[in-house]
Scaffold this active site. Structure first.
Site, PDB file in Angstrom:
ATOM      1  N   SER A 105       0.813  -1.206   0.000  1.00 15.35           N
ATOM      2  CA  SER A 105       0.000   0.000   0.000  1.00 15.35           C
ATOM      3  C   SER A 105       0.856   1.269   0.000  1.00 15.35           C
ATOM      4  O   SER A 105       1.702   1.424  -0.869  1.00 15.35           O
ATOM      5  CB  SER A 105      -0.968  -0.057   1.182  1.00 15.35           C
ATOM      6  OG  SER A 105      -2.034   0.791   0.927  1.00 15.35           O
ATOM      7  N   LYS A 163       4.204   2.192  -2.413  1.00 16.19           N
ATOM      8  CA  LYS A 163       4.583   3.406  -3.143  1.00 16.19           C
ATOM      9  C   LYS A 163       6.054   3.705  -2.812  1.00 16.19           C
ATOM     10  O   LYS A 163       6.871   3.999  -3.682  1.00 16.19           O
ATOM     11  CB  LYS A 163       3.707   4.601  -2.736  1.00 16.19           C
ATOM     12  CG  LYS A 163       2.174   4.359  -2.812  1.00 16.19           C
ATOM     13  CD  LYS A 163       1.383   5.602  -2.410  1.00 16.19           C
ATOM     14  CE  LYS A 163       0.006   5.381  -1.810  1.00 16.19           C
ATOM     15  NZ  LYS A 163      -1.028   4.758  -2.529  1.00 16.19           N
ATOM     16  N   TRP A 200     -10.237   0.457  -4.567  1.00 18.80           N
ATOM     17  CA  TRP A 200      -9.636   1.740  -4.172  1.00 18.80           C
ATOM     18  C   TRP A 200      -8.266   1.930  -4.832  1.00 18.80           C
ATOM     19  O   TRP A 200      -7.878   3.028  -5.215  1.00 18.80           O
ATOM     20  CB  TRP A 200      -9.520   1.750  -2.657  1.00 18.80           C
ATOM     21  CG  TRP A 200      -9.028   3.018  -2.028  1.00 18.80           C
ATOM     22  CD1 TRP A 200      -7.836   3.200  -1.392  1.00 18.80           C
ATOM     23  CD2 TRP A 200      -9.729   4.263  -1.930  1.00 18.80           C
ATOM     24  NE1 TRP A 200      -7.754   4.486  -0.914  1.00 18.80           N
ATOM     25  CE2 TRP A 200      -8.902   5.159  -1.226  1.00 18.80           C
ATOM     26  CE3 TRP A 200     -10.975   4.705  -2.373  1.00 18.80           C
ATOM     27  CZ2 TRP A 200      -9.276   6.467  -0.953  1.00 18.80           C
ATOM     28  CZ3 TRP A 200     -11.348   6.013  -2.094  1.00 18.80           C
ATOM     29  CH2 TRP A 200     -10.503   6.872  -1.392  1.00 18.80           C
ATOM     30  N   HIS A 242      -7.554  -5.707   0.101  1.00 18.27           N
ATOM     31  CA  HIS A 242      -6.309  -4.964   0.247  1.00 18.27           C
ATOM     32  C   HIS A 242      -5.499  -5.539   1.412  1.00 18.27           C
ATOM     33  O   HIS A 242      -5.875  -5.352   2.579  1.00 18.27           O
ATOM     34  CB  HIS A 242      -6.725  -3.512   0.542  1.00 18.27           C
ATOM     35  CG  HIS A 242      -5.629  -2.523   0.578  1.00 18.27           C
ATOM     36  ND1 HIS A 242      -4.916  -2.166  -0.534  1.00 18.27           N
ATOM     37  CD2 HIS A 242      -5.121  -1.788   1.603  1.00 18.27           C
ATOM     38  CE1 HIS A 242      -4.026  -1.248  -0.210  1.00 18.27           C
ATOM     39  NE2 HIS A 242      -4.122  -1.000   1.090  1.00 18.27           N
TER      40      HIS A 242
HETATM   41  C1  GTR Z   1      -5.360   4.409   2.150  1.00 23.87           C
HETATM   42  C2  GTR Z   1      -4.756   5.321   1.118  1.00 23.87           C
HETATM   43  C3  GTR Z   1      -4.046   4.506   0.074  1.00 23.87           C
HETATM   44  C4  GTR Z   1      -3.126   3.494   0.695  1.00 23.87           C
HETATM   45  C5  GTR Z   1      -3.698   2.876   1.965  1.00 23.87           C
HETATM   46  C6  GTR Z   1      -2.684   2.150   2.847  1.00 23.87           C
HETATM   47  O1  GTR Z   1      -6.140   5.054   3.079  1.00 23.87           O
HETATM   48  O2  GTR Z   1      -5.787   6.072   0.553  1.00 23.87           O
HETATM   49  O3  GTR Z   1      -3.352   5.328  -0.829  1.00 23.87           O
HETATM   50  O4  GTR Z   1      -1.905   4.035   0.921  1.00 23.87           O
HETATM   51  O5  GTR Z   1      -4.306   3.793   2.785  1.00 23.87           O
HETATM   52  O6  GTR Z   1      -1.540   2.538   2.958  1.00 23.87           O
HETATM   53  O7  GTR Z   1      -3.122   1.187   3.477  1.00 23.87           O
END
Ligand code: GTR
Length: 448
Positions: free
Chosen positions: A282, A286, A373, A423
Site C-alpha cells: 500500500s 509506493k 480503491w 487490500h
Molecule cells: C489508504 C490510502 C491509500 C493506501 C492505503 C494504505 O487510506 O488512501 O493510498 O496508501 O491507505 O496505505 O493502506
C-alpha cells in the site's frame, strides 16, 4: 457537493470501507465514518462521493510514452534510456514526491540485541539501532541460520512497529509515534505489548527464512511519523539547512530510510547487499517503488497493492485519485502535486514510468481483486506499459495482452499477479514473491 440521495450515502459508506478507513470488511460503516473523521478531521468525507468505480467512466487518456525522453525525443536504445533516466527521476521528484537530499548524514550503527534462537532456532534475529545524529531508527533482521554464505534479503518498512510483525516477545517496542488504536491497546500514540503480533499475517517469517532469505524491516514512523504534524519528528530535521528538501514528502523520507537500511546491510556480512529486493504494501508499496527507482543498488522491487501514486495510473482516475490522496495525505507529497487534482492529464509523467525506472532490474506489481480503491486494472496497465523499456534492454517479458484472472500471475522480469480478495499482504503474495526472488536473486528457477 451535497448529499442528494440515499444512494450517494451508501456509496460513501462503501467507499469508506474501500479506502481502508475501516480495517477489512469487519467494521461497520458508522465506525468507518467515525474513524475517517478522527484521522482526517479537516477533510469532508463527501470528497469520496466523487470516486469512480466504473470502468466505463474512466476518461479517455493518453499516457506519456515510456519510449520518449523528457525532452520529447524518441528513445530507441538502452543507452538512450539510461541517459534520460535522471531527467525522468527529476520529473517525479519535482511534481510528485519531492527531492530526496543527496547530502550524506553521518550514522552510527549498533547491534542492540541479537539471538540465534529466533523462529524456533531457524533464524538469527538482530535488532540494530541506526543513530543519525540523534535521530534513531531500529532495524529488525531475521536471517536464516545454518547457511554459510551471505543471503539475499527482502527489505521493507512496516506499518505499526517491528513488534507487530511477529509474536516474538524479544522484539523491541517502537518508541515513535504510532496511530491511536484502542482495540489493539495503543493509547496516547504509544505502542504497548498489547499490539504485539498485530500484523503477523503479513510476515510469514518462517517461510521466508526456510526459503533462504532474510527479512529486514523497520517501522516507517521512525523515519517520518505518518500524520500531518509528522514532519517535526521526521528525518527532515537532518536536512534543515538544505534548501532543496523544502518540498520533500513523507514517501520520500520513507524511501530515503530504505536506502539507509541498505547502507547498513553493505556492512553486514550475513546479507548480500547486492541481492536486496524492496517490498512494501500500500503506501509502503509506493515507497518501495520510489526507493528502488532512485537507488539502483536495490536489485529488484515489489509493490503490493500500492494503488494511487504507486503502481496505478493516475490518468485513469479510478478509485483513489490525486484529489483524494492529496486531501487526505498532503504530507506524503511535494505541495505542487495537489495542483494536478482533476488535471491528471497535465502530469508530465504517469506511474508506468515509475515502474519502468526499475529497468533492467526485475519488478513485481501485485493487486487484489476486491481492492478497487487501489485500481487493480490501473496497476496492471501501468505494469504492462513499463515492459517496453525492458525490451530495449533485450529482455523478454511475459505478454501483458490480458489482465490475469484472480488467482493467476504473469511471471518474468516484469511480474504481476491478481490475488483474490481484499487490500492486504498475504501468504499467497509472499509465495509468488519468493518464487520471483528464486528466479532473479538466486537464479534457481526458470522464470518466464
Ligand atoms: C489508504 C490510502 C491509500 C493506501 C492505503 C494504505 O487510506 O488512501 O493510498 O496508501 O491507505 O496505505 O493502506
Amino acid at each position: 457537493m451535497h448529499l442528494q440521495s440515499v444512494k450517494s450515502l451508501s456509496t460513501l459508506f462503501l467507499t469508506l470501507l474501500l479506502c481502508g478507513c475501516g480495517e477489512g470488511g469487519a467494521v461497520d460503516t458508522a465506525k468507518a465514518l467515525w474513524k475517517f473523521y478522527q484521522e482526517f478531521p479537516d477533510v469532508s468525507p463527501l470528497i469520496l462521493l466523487d470516486i469512480n468505480q466504473q470502468e466505463e467512466q474512466v476518461p479517455a487518456y493518453e499516457l506519456p510514452s515510456v519510449l520518449r525522453s523528457v525532452a520529447g525525443k524518441p528513445i530507441t536504445s538502452a543507452e538512450q534510456w539510461k541517459s534520460n533516466r535522471e531527467n525522468l527521476l527529476a520529473q517525479f521528484a519535482e511534481h510528485i514526491y519531492g527531492w530526496t537530499p543527496d547530502k550524506q548524514v553521518s550514522v552510527k550503527s549498533r547491534v542492540i540485541e541479537s539471538s540465534k534462537l529466533a523462529l524456533n532456532g531457524k533464524a538469527l534475529r538482530q535488532q540494530v539501532e541506526l543513530d543519525f545524529q540523534g535521530h534513531k531508527v531500529t532495524v529488525l533482521i531475521y536471517r536464516p541460520n545454518n547457511v554459510a554464505e551471505s543471503v539475499p534479503a527482502f527489505l521493507g518498512l512496516n506499518f505499526r512497529g517491528n513488534h507487530t510483525i511477529s509474536e516474538d516477545p524479544a522484539v523491541l517496542l517502537t518508541e515513535s509515534w504510532v496511530p491511536e488504536d484502542e482495540s489493539h491497546g495503543v493509547l496516547s500514540n504509544r505502542a504497548t505489548d498489547a499490539n504485539r503480533g498485530q500484523r503477523v499475517r503479513r510476515y510469514p517469517l518462517e517461510l521466508i527464512v526456510d526459503r533462504g532469505y532474510a527479512l529486514v524491516t523497520a517501522y516507517y514512523g521512525d523515519f517520518y511519523p505518518d500524520h500531518r504534524g509528522g514532519l517535526a519528528n521526521s528525518v527532515h530535521g537532518l536536512f534543515i539547512n538544505d534548501a532543496n528538501v523544502a518540498e520533500w514528502g513523507a514517501i520520500g523520507a520513507w524511501s530515503w530510510g530504505m536506502s539507509r537500511m541498505l547502507d547498513y546491510l553493505e556492512q553486514d556480512e550475513g546479507i548480500d547487499a547486492s541481492r536486496v529486493v524492496t517490498i512494501g504494501h500500500s503506501r509502503l508499496g509506493k515507497a518501495s517503488l520510489w526507493a528502488a527507482a532512485q537507488d539502483q543498488r536495490f536489485a529488484a522491487a515489489i509493490s503490493n497493492n500500492s494503488g494511487a501514486v504507486g503502481a496505478a495510473l493516475s490518468r485513469r482516475q479510478f478509485g483513489e485519485t490525486v484529489k483524494i490522496i492529496t486531501a487526505m495525505f498532503p504530507h506524503w507529497f511535494t505541495t505542487e502535486f495537489k495542483n494536478y487534482s482533476e488535471q491528471e492529464d497535465k502530469l508530465p509523467v504517469d506511474q508506468h514510468q515509475l515502474i519502468a525506472l526499475l529497468a533492467p532490474r526485475p519488478v513485481y506489481v501485485a493487486s487484489a481483486s476486491e481492492d478497487h480503491w487501489a485500481d487493480p486494472r490501473g496497476e496492471f496497465l501501468a505494469t504492462s506499459a513499463a515492459t517496453g523499456v525492458y525490451h530495449l534492454f533485450g529482455m523478454a517479458t511475459n505478454k501483458f495482452s490480458a489482465m490475469p484472472v484472480a488467482g493467476e500471475a504473469l511471471t518474468g522480469p516484469v511480474s504481476y499477479h491478481l490475488r483474490t480478495g481484499k487490500h492486504d499482504l498475504l501468504e499467497f503474495d509472499w509465495l509468488h514473491y519468493l518464487n520471483f526472488a528464486d528466479c532473479y536473486l538466486l537464479a534457481k528457477a526458470s522464470c518466464l
